[in-house]
Design a protein around this motif. Structure first.
Motif, mmCIF file in Angstrom:
data_model
loop_
_atom_site.group_PDB
_atom_site.id
_atom_site.type_symbol
_atom_site.label_atom_id
_atom_site.label_comp_id
_atom_site.label_asym_id
_atom_site.label_seq_id
_atom_site.Cartn_x
_atom_site.Cartn_y
_atom_site.Cartn_z
ATOM 1 N N VAL A 79 0.934 -1.119 0.065
ATOM 2 C CA VAL A 79 -0.108 -0.054 0.019
ATOM 3 C C VAL A 79 1.114 1.221 -0.061
ATOM 4 C CG1 VAL A 79 -1.619 1.058 1.341
ATOM 5 C CG2 VAL A 79 -1.917 -1.328 1.001
ATOM 6 N N VAL A 80 0.597 2.050 -1.156
ATOM 7 C CA VAL A 80 1.620 3.451 -1.057
ATOM 8 C C VAL A 80 0.910 4.543 -0.953
ATOM 9 C CG1 VAL A 80 3.164 1.924 -2.511
ATOM 10 C CG2 VAL A 80 1.489 3.441 -3.551
ATOM 11 N N GLY A 81 1.534 5.518 -0.712
ATOM 12 C CA GLY A 81 1.022 7.124 -0.552
ATOM 13 C C GLY A 81 0.160 7.371 0.584
ATOM 14 N N MET A 82 0.227 6.644 1.637
ATOM 15 C CA MET A 82 -0.838 7.035 2.627
ATOM 16 C C MET A 82 -0.495 8.712 3.129
ATOM 17 S SD MET A 82 -1.827 5.335 6.353
ATOM 18 C CE MET A 82 -2.243 3.776 5.556
ATOM 19 N N ARG A 83 -1.293 9.601 3.182
ATOM 20 C CA ARG A 83 -1.076 10.702 3.713
ATOM 21 C C ARG A 83 -0.856 10.851 5.217
ATOM 22 N NH1 ARG A 83 -5.920 14.487 1.312
ATOM 23 N NH2 ARG A 83 -5.685 13.773 -1.082
ATOM 24 N N PRO A 84 -0.201 11.836 5.714
ATOM 25 C CA PRO A 84 0.139 11.893 7.107
ATOM 26 C C PRO A 84 -0.875 11.789 8.067
ATOM 27 C CG PRO A 84 1.645 13.284 6.159
ATOM 28 C CD PRO A 84 0.484 12.812 4.841
ATOM 29 N N ALA A 85 -1.922 12.957 7.601
ATOM 30 C CA ALA A 85 -2.962 12.887 8.479
ATOM 31 C C ALA A 85 -4.021 11.543 8.501
ATOM 32 C CB ALA A 85 -4.009 13.899 8.053
ATOM 33 N N VAL A 86 -3.890 10.672 7.593
ATOM 34 C CA VAL A 86 -4.652 9.527 7.356
ATOM 35 C C VAL A 86 -3.909 8.459 8.491
ATOM 36 C CG1 VAL A 86 -5.060 7.475 6.026
ATOM 37 C CG2 VAL A 86 -5.530 9.879 5.258
ATOM 38 N N ALA A 87 -2.440 8.557 8.180
ATOM 39 C CA ALA A 87 -1.648 7.573 9.026
ATOM 40 C C ALA A 87 -1.895 8.008 10.652
ATOM 41 C CB ALA A 87 -0.394 7.777 8.733
ATOM 42 N N ILE A 88 -1.953 9.336 11.177
ATOM 43 C CA ILE A 88 -2.320 9.671 12.361
ATOM 44 C C ILE A 88 -3.619 9.115 12.878
ATOM 45 C CG2 ILE A 88 -2.569 11.407 13.818
ATOM 46 C CD1 ILE A 88 -0.277 13.180 12.286
ATOM 47 N N THR A 89 -4.561 9.194 11.968
ATOM 48 C CA THR A 89 -5.821 9.077 12.330
ATOM 49 C C THR A 89 -6.071 7.451 12.698
ATOM 50 O OG1 THR A 89 -6.678 10.672 11.050
ATOM 51 C CG2 THR A 89 -8.354 9.243 11.320
ATOM 52 N N LEU A 90 -5.355 6.798 11.710
ATOM 53 C CA LEU A 90 -5.472 5.237 11.666
ATOM 54 C C LEU A 90 -4.933 4.750 12.880
ATOM 55 C CD1 LEU A 90 -4.709 3.678 8.183
ATOM 56 C CD2 LEU A 90 -7.082 3.780 9.468
ATOM 57 N N VAL A 91 -3.946 5.411 13.425
ATOM 58 C CA VAL A 91 -3.091 4.830 14.821
ATOM 59 C C VAL A 91 -4.193 5.275 15.832
ATOM 60 C CG1 VAL A 91 -1.086 5.484 16.344
ATOM 61 C CG2 VAL A 91 -0.698 5.251 13.840
ATOM 62 N N GLU A 92 -4.796 6.575 15.758
ATOM 63 C CA GLU A 92 -5.768 6.854 16.794
ATOM 64 C C GLU A 92 -6.701 5.870 16.812
ATOM 65 O OE1 GLU A 92 -5.520 8.986 19.956
ATOM 66 O OE2 GLU A 92 -4.483 9.933 18.207
ATOM 67 N N LEU A 93 -7.235 5.738 15.724
ATOM 68 C CA LEU A 93 -8.510 4.547 15.560
ATOM 69 C C LEU A 93 -8.229 3.329 16.124
ATOM 70 C CD1 LEU A 93 -11.346 4.624 14.183
ATOM 71 C CD2 LEU A 93 -10.102 3.720 12.061
ATOM 72 N N GLY A 94 -6.760 2.751 16.069
ATOM 73 C CA GLY A 94 -6.355 1.616 16.674
ATOM 74 C C GLY A 94 -6.235 0.448 15.570
ATOM 75 N N LEU A 95 -6.194 1.052 14.404
ATOM 76 C CA LEU A 95 -6.246 0.083 13.066
ATOM 77 C C LEU A 95 -4.444 -0.016 12.733
ATOM 78 C CD1 LEU A 95 -8.329 -1.161 11.746
ATOM 79 C CD2 LEU A 95 -8.281 0.570 9.901
ATOM 80 N N SER A 96 -3.910 -1.249 12.959
ATOM 81 C CA SER A 96 -2.452 -1.128 12.534
ATOM 82 C C SER A 96 -2.032 -1.891 11.335
ATOM 83 C CB SER A 96 -2.069 -2.164 13.722
ATOM 84 O OG SER A 96 -2.333 -3.317 13.647
ATOM 85 N N LEU A 97 -3.242 -2.233 10.584
ATOM 86 C CA LEU A 97 -2.900 -2.818 9.309
ATOM 87 C C LEU A 97 -1.888 -3.865 9.296
ATOM 88 C CD1 LEU A 97 -3.235 0.344 6.727
ATOM 89 C CD2 LEU A 97 -5.104 -0.821 7.765
#
Lengths: 139, 138, 284
Positions: A79-97
Motif C-alpha cells: 500500500v503506497v502514498g498514505m497521507r500523514p493525517a490519514v496515518a495519524i488517524t489510523l493509529v488513533e483509531l487503533g487500526l494497525s493494518l
C-alpha cells in the motif's frame, strides 16, 4: 456504482484509488483484484491511496483482506502514498493494518516488490521478506 | 470573517451505501469551513464515516445532522447520528475495542470515540440510538 | 448600576456643555499619569474620540456599557486599549486613564456644575468602561502571547534532510503535548515531501519526557510505518530511559540509538545493504 480501475504493468497490478469509495465499490475492488491476480499470474499488487483523504475501518479491512488474499495467490501487496493525517488517524483509531507492507510512493512500492521477488528467487540466501529492523540485526 | 460560508445546520439521510459517502463529504465541507486543522478534519470525517455506517448497518438507517457550535472561545463541528433501530443492548461491551456483531473489525464505536473531543451515546432497547460527537478547533 | 434614560440624558448634557473643559482636564490628568510617553496632541485626539463616542451613545440612550446603543463606544474603548496594549502601556495605566474621567467629574462637582448624586451614577458607568477596557487589554495581550508561542514553535522544531532519503528532527527543550503533536505532523509531512523512507527523532536536547509525550513519539513511529517509512529514536538520556521503564511504556521493536551519529550510521548501513543487494542482479 463506480468501479476502481486495475492497471497491469508487467506482472504487477497497479490500483490507484481516486474516488471516495462506497463500501460496495471497495468490496467490488477486492473481488476484481483477486480475479485479476489469477488471470495474469501477478506477483505483486501496488495500491496507491495518495488521493484518499480518509481510510476508515472498512477500507482498512479491505486493504488487509486484499493483502491476505494476494498472499494466498503468491502475490505481494504494497500500500503506497498514505497521507500523514490519514496515518495519524489510523493509529488513533487503533487500526494497525497488520500484514500489510507499505511504501511512500508507487516507485518505492514497485522496488519493494522487485526486491522481495529477488529474495524469493534465491539471489539472497538471507531471511525472506526482511523488515527494515530485521535486516539490521542480520547485518 | 465567515462571509460566503454557509454555517447553518445541515442534515443528511442515511439509507444506503452512497449516503455514507455523502455524510463524509458533508462533514468535510463543514470541518473545512470551521477551519479545523487537517489532522482534525481527517479524524472527524473518519469518525463520521464509522458512525454513519453503524447507523446504516445496526440502526437500519437514520440520519445525520451537522451543526457548527461555538463555546465563546473556539468553534467546532457537532454531528448527531440518530436511528430508530433496535438500540444497543450492552453499551459498555459495544464500546470495547474489537467487539462486533456485524462482522467488522469492532473499531467503529470505540475507535470513533478516540477521534473526537466529545462523545455521547443515548440508546434504548427497541427505541433507537443517538450518537452525538463534537470536535473543537484548537 | 445601569443608568436611567433621564440620567443618560443629563450625562450628555454635562459632557456637551462642558466639552472643552472635560476634554482638557481629562487629557491633562492622563498626560501626567503617562509622564510624556504619549504626545499631548495624540492623547487629546484619543480623549476627544472617547468623549464624542460617549455623547453619541448617550444621545441614543446609554444606560449600560453592554447595551445595544453603546456599540460604538465599546468599539472606541476596544480600539484604545488594543492600541495601548501593543504600545506596551500597562493594564493599570490603560484602566486608570479611563478612571481619570471620574476625577474630572469630581472637579465639576466641586464647582457646582454637576450634582454629587449624578457623579456617583456617572462614576458607575465609568467603572464599567474601565473594566471593559481592561478586558480588551487582556485579550489583546493573550493574542500577542499566542502568536509568539506559535512563532516559537515554528522556530524550535526544524525537520531537516540530513542525507539522501534520511530526515531528522533534533528536538530541543521541553516537549508538551501540543508541541509534540506539531513536530510529529511536520515530520510525517517531510517524509512525503522529500520521499525519505528513514526518519531519526533525536531527543538529546529534551530534558524530560512524560507519558503523553512518549505516547506521541510512539504513535508517530507507528504512523510513519503505515506510510512506509522507518523511524529511529536517538539520544535518549539515562533519566528518560528510567522514566520510560518506570512508566511502563512499551517501546517494543522501535530502533533506538545512543546518538544522532549512531542512528545515521545505522540507516546508512541499512541502505548500503539495499544497494549491495541490487548489485548481483546487474552482474547476472
Amino acid at each position: 456504482m463506480e468501479r476502481v480501475p486495475v492497471l497491469k504493468i508487467g506482472d504487477i497490478l497497479l490500483v490507484s484509488i481516486q474516488i471516495d469509495m462506497s463500501d460496495q465499490t471497495a468490496l467490488a475492488l477486492q473481488e476484481d483484484l483477486a480475479e485479476r491476480i489469477v488471470e495474469i499470474g501477478a506477483h505483486g499488487v501496488v495500491i496507491d491511496i495518495t488521493a484518499l483523504d480518509i481510510v476508515d475501518s472498512f477500507v482498512g479491512r479491505m486493504l488487509s483482506t486484499i493483502a491476505s488474499i494476494s498472499k494466498v495467490l503468491d502475490a505481494e501487496t504494497v500500500v503506497v502514498g498514505m497521507r500523514p493525517a490519514v496515518a495519524i488517524t489510523l493509529v488513533e483509531l487503533g487500526l494497525s493494518l497488520n500484514g500489510i507492507r507499505t511504501a511512500l510512493n508507487v516507485e518505492r512500492g514497485m522496488k519493494l516488490i522487485a526486491a522481495s521477488r529477488e529474495n524469493d528467487l534465491g539471489h539472497d540466501e538471507e531471511v525472506k521478506d526482511p523488515e527494515p529492523g530485521q535486516a539490521a540485526t542480520s547485518a | 470573517m465567515t462571509a460566503g460560508v454557509d454555517l447553518s445546520p445541515k442534515a443528511q439521510a442515511i439509507g444506503s451505501d452512497e449516503d455514507v459517502v455523502r455524510v463524509r463529504q458533508l462533514v468535510r465541507t463543514v470541518a473545512v469551513a470551521v477551519k479545523l486543522s487537517l489532522v482534525d478534519q481527517t479524524k472527524l470525517v473518519t469518525a463520521a464515516s464509522e458512525l454513519a455506517r453503524n447507523t446504516l448497518i445496526y440502526g437500519g438507517g437514520g440520519n445525520a445532522e451537522v451543526t457548527v457550535v461555538d463555546d465563546g472561545r473556539r468553534r467546532g463541528v457537532r454531528i448527531v447520528f440518530a436511528d430508530s433501530g433496535p438500540g444497543i443492548p450492552d453499551l459498555d461491551l459495544a464500546l470495547t475495542d474489537g467487539y462486533t456483531t456485524g462482522g467488522g473489525l469492532g473499531l467503529g464505536l470505540s475507535g470513533a470515540r478516540r477521534l473526537v473531543d466529545e462523545f455521547i451515546v443515548e440508546t434504548a432497547a427497541g427505541k433507537g440510538t443517538r450518537v452525538t460527537v463534537t470536535k473543537w478547533s484548537r | 448600576m445601569a443608568l436611567t434614560m433621564e440620567e443618560s440624558g443629563r450625562l450628555v448634557g454635562l459632557l456637551t456643555t462642558h466639552a472643552e473643559r472635560v476634554v482638557q482636564r481629562w487629557t491633562d490628568i492622563v498626560a501626567a499619569l503617562l509622564r510624556g510617553r504619549l504626545s499631548q496632541a495624540e492623547l487629546r485626539l484619543q480623549v476627544q474620540e472617547l468623549h464624542r463616542s460617549m455623547i453619541d451613545a448617550g444621545a441614543e440612550g446609554l444606560t449600560d456599557i453592554q447595551s445595544g446603543s453603546a456599540g460604538e463606544l465599546r468599539a472606541s474603548l476596544a480600539e484604545l486599549s488594543r492600541g495601548w496594549a501593543r504600545q506596551g502601556f500597562s493594564a493599570t495605566e490603560t484602566a486608570v486613564s479611563l478612571y481619570a474621567l471620574k476625577d474630572v467629574l469630581f472637579e465639576l462637582a466641586e464647582t457646582g456644575e454637576v450634582e454629587l448624586r449624578d457623579v456617583v451614577v456617572f462614576g458607575g458607568l465609568v467603572d464599567q468602561m474601565g473594566l471593559f477596557t481592561f478586558e480588551t487589554y487582556v485579550q489583546t495581550r493573550e493574542g500577542l502571547i499566542a502568536d509568539q508561542a506559535e512563532q516559537l514553535l515554528e522556530l524550535s522544531t526544524p525537520v531537516v534532510k540530513i542525507w539522501d532519503g534520511v530526515v531528522a528532527v533534533p528536538l530541543v527543550g521541553t516537549l508538551d503535548s501540543a508541541r509534540a503533536q506539531v513536530v510529529m505532523e511536520r515530520l510525517l509531512q517531510t517524509l512525503v515531501d522529500t520521499g525519505s523512507p528513514h526518519a531519526i527523532i533525536d531527543i538529546t536536547g529534551v530534558p524530560a519526557v512524560d507519558t503523553q509525550v512518549a505516547q506521541h513519539i510512539l504513535k508517530t513511529v507507528v504512523a510513519a510505518r503505515l506510510m512506509g517509512a522507518d523511524c529511529i529514536i536517538s539520544g535518549i538520556r539515562p533519566q528518560i530511559a528510567q522514566t520510560i521503564v518506570a512508566l511502563g511504556i512499551e517501546f517494543g521493536d522501535i530502533a533506538t540509538k545512543a546518538s544522532l551519529a549512531d542512528a545515521l550510521r545505522h540507516v546508512l548501513r541499512l541502505t548500503g545493504i539495499e544497494a549491495a543487494r541490487r548489485q548481483p542482479r546487474r552482474e547476472a
